[in-house]
Design a protein around this motif. Structure first.
Motif, PDB file in Angstrom:
ATOM      1  N   LYS A 101      86.450  48.993 -69.859  1.00 44.83           N
ATOM      2  CA  LYS A 101      85.161  48.797 -70.513  1.00 44.83           C
ATOM      3  C   LYS A 101      84.874  47.324 -70.728  1.00 44.83           C
ATOM      4  N   ARG A 102      85.885  46.533 -71.028  1.00 42.81           N
ATOM      5  CA  ARG A 102      85.689  45.103 -71.257  1.00 42.81           C
ATOM      6  C   ARG A 102      85.244  44.413 -69.973  1.00 42.81           C
ATOM      7  N   LEU A 103      85.800  44.819 -68.853  1.00 43.57           N
ATOM      8  CA  LEU A 103      85.379  44.243 -67.582  1.00 43.57           C
ATOM      9  C   LEU A 103      83.940  44.625 -67.254  1.00 43.57           C
ATOM     10  N   VAL A 104      83.582  45.861 -67.564  1.00 40.68           N
ATOM     11  CA  VAL A 104      82.202  46.297 -67.317  1.00 40.68           C
ATOM     12  C   VAL A 104      81.228  45.472 -68.145  1.00 40.68           C
ATOM     13  N   VAL A 105      81.557  45.254 -69.419  1.00 40.48           N
ATOM     14  CA  VAL A 105      80.699  44.447 -70.286  1.00 40.48           C
ATOM     15  C   VAL A 105      80.616  43.015 -69.770  1.00 40.48           C
ATOM     16  N   LEU A 106      81.753  42.463 -69.343  1.00 41.92           N
ATOM     17  CA  LEU A 106      81.775  41.089 -68.832  1.00 41.92           C
ATOM     18  C   LEU A 106      80.897  40.950 -67.592  1.00 41.92           C
ATOM     19  N   PHE A 107      81.049  41.859 -66.621  1.00 45.27           N
ATOM     20  CA  PHE A 107      80.257  41.787 -65.398  1.00 45.27           C
ATOM     21  C   PHE A 107      78.769  42.020 -65.687  1.00 45.27           C
ATOM     22  N   SER A 108      78.470  42.866 -66.665  1.00 49.02           N
ATOM     23  CA  SER A 108      77.070  43.100 -67.034  1.00 49.02           C
ATOM     24  C   SER A 108      76.447  41.817 -67.572  1.00 49.02           C
ATOM     25  N   HIS A 109      77.185  41.100 -68.390  1.00 50.23           N
ATOM     26  CA  HIS A 109      76.672  39.835 -68.915  1.00 50.23           C
ATOM     27  C   HIS A 109      76.547  38.789 -67.806  1.00 50.23           C
ATOM     28  N   TRP A 110      77.461  38.823 -66.858  1.00 48.48           N
ATOM     29  CA  TRP A 110      77.339  37.892 -65.727  1.00 48.48           C
ATOM     30  C   TRP A 110      76.075  38.172 -64.921  1.00 48.48           C
ATOM     31  N   LEU A 111      75.738  39.452 -64.770  1.00 48.80           N
ATOM     32  CA  LEU A 111      74.494  39.792 -64.071  1.00 48.80           C
ATOM     33  C   LEU A 111      73.281  39.275 -64.837  1.00 48.80           C
ATOM     34  N   LEU A 112      73.323  39.366 -66.166  1.00 50.14           N
ATOM     35  CA  LEU A 112      72.224  38.843 -66.972  1.00 50.14           C
ATOM     36  C   LEU A 112      72.151  37.325 -66.866  1.00 50.14           C
ATOM     37  N   HIS A 113      73.313  36.655 -66.864  1.00 53.36           N
ATOM     38  CA  HIS A 113      73.315  35.204 -66.680  1.00 53.36           C
ATOM     39  C   HIS A 113      72.638  34.846 -65.352  1.00 53.36           C
ATOM     40  N   ALA A 114      73.036  35.555 -64.297  1.00 53.76           N
ATOM     41  CA  ALA A 114      72.466  35.275 -62.979  1.00 53.76           C
ATOM     42  C   ALA A 114      70.968  35.539 -62.952  1.00 53.76           C
ATOM     43  N   TYR A 115      70.541  36.612 -63.616  1.00 49.79           N
ATOM     44  CA  TYR A 115      69.107  36.948 -63.661  1.00 49.79           C
ATOM     45  C   TYR A 115      68.336  35.840 -64.373  1.00 49.79           C
ATOM     46  N   GLY A 116      68.886  35.328 -65.467  1.00 49.57           N
ATOM     47  CA  GLY A 116      68.221  34.249 -66.183  1.00 49.57           C
ATOM     48  C   GLY A 116      68.136  32.974 -65.361  1.00 49.57           C
ATOM     49  N   ILE A 117      69.212  32.640 -64.658  1.00 48.69           N
ATOM     50  CA  ILE A 117      69.216  31.429 -63.827  1.00 48.69           C
ATOM     51  C   ILE A 117      68.212  31.559 -62.688  1.00 48.69           C
ATOM     52  N   ILE A 118      68.180  32.737 -62.055  1.00 53.41           N
ATOM     53  CA  ILE A 118      67.226  32.957 -60.961  1.00 53.41           C
ATOM     54  C   ILE A 118      65.793  32.884 -61.483  1.00 53.41           C
ATOM     55  N   SER A 119      65.555  33.428 -62.683  1.00 53.12           N
ATOM     56  CA  SER A 119      64.203  33.401 -63.243  1.00 53.12           C
ATOM     57  C   SER A 119      63.756  31.981 -63.556  1.00 53.12           C
ATOM     58  N   ILE A 120      64.671  31.136 -64.001  1.00 53.85           N
ATOM     59  CA  ILE A 120      64.309  29.751 -64.310  1.00 53.85           C
ATOM     60  C   ILE A 120      64.062  28.959 -63.035  1.00 53.85           C
ATOM     61  N   SER A 121      64.954  29.105 -62.078  1.00 53.33           N
ATOM     62  CA  SER A 121      64.833  28.323 -60.837  1.00 53.33           C
ATOM     63  C   SER A 121      63.817  28.902 -59.869  1.00 53.33           C
ATOM     64  N   LYS A 122      63.561  30.239 -59.968  1.00 56.44           N
ATOM     65  CA  LYS A 122      62.653  30.963 -59.078  1.00 56.44           C
ATOM     66  C   LYS A 122      63.109  30.933 -57.621  1.00 56.44           C
TER      67      LYS A 122
END
Length: 314
Positions: free
Chosen positions: A252-273
């Motif tokens: 479960k901890r790995l799932v939570v970690l990877f989920s947050h990494w996906l959110l980090h990536a989504y935020g970076i992509i949204s800023i840089s477009k």
């Protein structure tokens, strides 16, 4: 009263008032009086109501994706919160919530113009005031108000409400039956609490979109990054994760970690477009940086260690 194209020199008052096209005769267009534009249209530079024929750009889709993720993330949070540690129903409830939101998104796109297609037409967002046209109704004589409120960012404003409505309907149709059958490990009063929570956060999300939709449109990439960083730090601290091996103890901890990494990536992509791939793609290498920084520094900020060192030094 109607005017031809050559007779519209007096401009419409107000930022979003325009004249609708009544008829077209060759190269000559006939316009109506100055007023509100019909749904699916917005004014051009000449104050003429023109149909929205463009498509959402990448940033628009990222914004819609963010608004679509909000109820899903909240569903997952409350399901996990109320399911209990030994409940085996959490996974099925998570999948059901994903199904509900996915079906709601597809149905919303299919019902949007053009109907029956996943492609939607839209007006381009030019500035923040486009989201709040009701604040720009002119008063020529300071007594009578000309109401020109319309959806200048069509359909980015209303499509979110439609999506939330379908999410709520599908949840009420599917989730109670599922929870009643599989949530046997929970008490009778606890098994439906995740559904009750949704009945609270959906109105909150609706008001948030109604009042702050324009602000969210411009701020959501930074909101994603900040919230994902804070929630990751809180989760790892609450789970007492201090070393890499602590992450491997429970899947479960790995799932939570990877989920947050996906959110980090989504935020970076949204800023840089991703306008310049050669410059923006390397930024995704920063995605695991916050977690690595936390793991490398957690042992130095352990409260018990700090207190023991303080006692030793005294």
């Amino acid at each position: 009263m109607f005017r031809a194209a050559v007779d519209i020199q007096p401009a419409c008052l107000g930022l979003y008032c325009g004249r609708t096209v009544l008829s077209v005769n060759g190269s000559v267009e006939t316009y109506g009086d100055c007023g509100v534009c019909p749904r699916g249209q917005r004014t051009d530079d000449n104050k003429i109501c023109r149909e929205c024929v463009g498509s959402p750009d990448r940033y628009d889709w990222l914004y819609l994706g963010f608004m679509a993720m909000l109820p899903l993330v909240l569903h997952w949070f409350f399901i996990e919160w109320y399911s209990g540690k030994k409940s085996s129903s959490a996974v099925l409830q998570h999948l059901t919530a994903l199904l509900e939101c996915s079906v709601a998104a597809v149905v919303t796109l299919l019902l949007s113009d053009p109907v029956g297609s996943l492609h939607i037409r839209s007006c381009r967002v030019k500035k923040l005031s486009d989201w709040y046209t009701m604040l720009y109704n002119p008063s020529p004589d300071y007594i009578t108000t000309v109401h020109c409120t319309h959806e200048a960012v069509y359909p980015l404003y209303t499509i979110v409400f439609i999506y939330y409505a379908f999410c709520l309907v599908l949840m009420m149709l599917l989730r109670p039956l599922l929870v009643k059958k599989i949530a046997c490990g929970l008490g009778r009063s606890d098994r439906f609490k995740s559904i009750y929570a949704a009945l609270y956060f959906f109105p909150i999300l609706t008001v948030l979109q109604a009042v702050g939709g324009g602000l969210l449109y411009y701020a959501f990439p930074y909101i994603i990054l900040v919230l994902s960083l804070v929630t990751l730090a809180v989760y790892m601290s609450a789970s007492e994760v201090e070393f890499f091996k602590d992450l491997l103890v429970r899947k479960k901890r790995l799932v939570v970690l990877f989920s947050h990494w996906l959110l980090h990536a989504y935020g970076i992509i949204s800023i840089s477009k991703l306008d310049k791939l050669e410059q923006d793609l390397p930024l995704l290498a920063l995605v695991p940086a916050p977690a690595l920084f936390y793991l490398m520094t957690a042992k130095y900020t352990e409260p018990s260690r700090i207190l023991s060192e303080a006692k030793d030094s005294s």
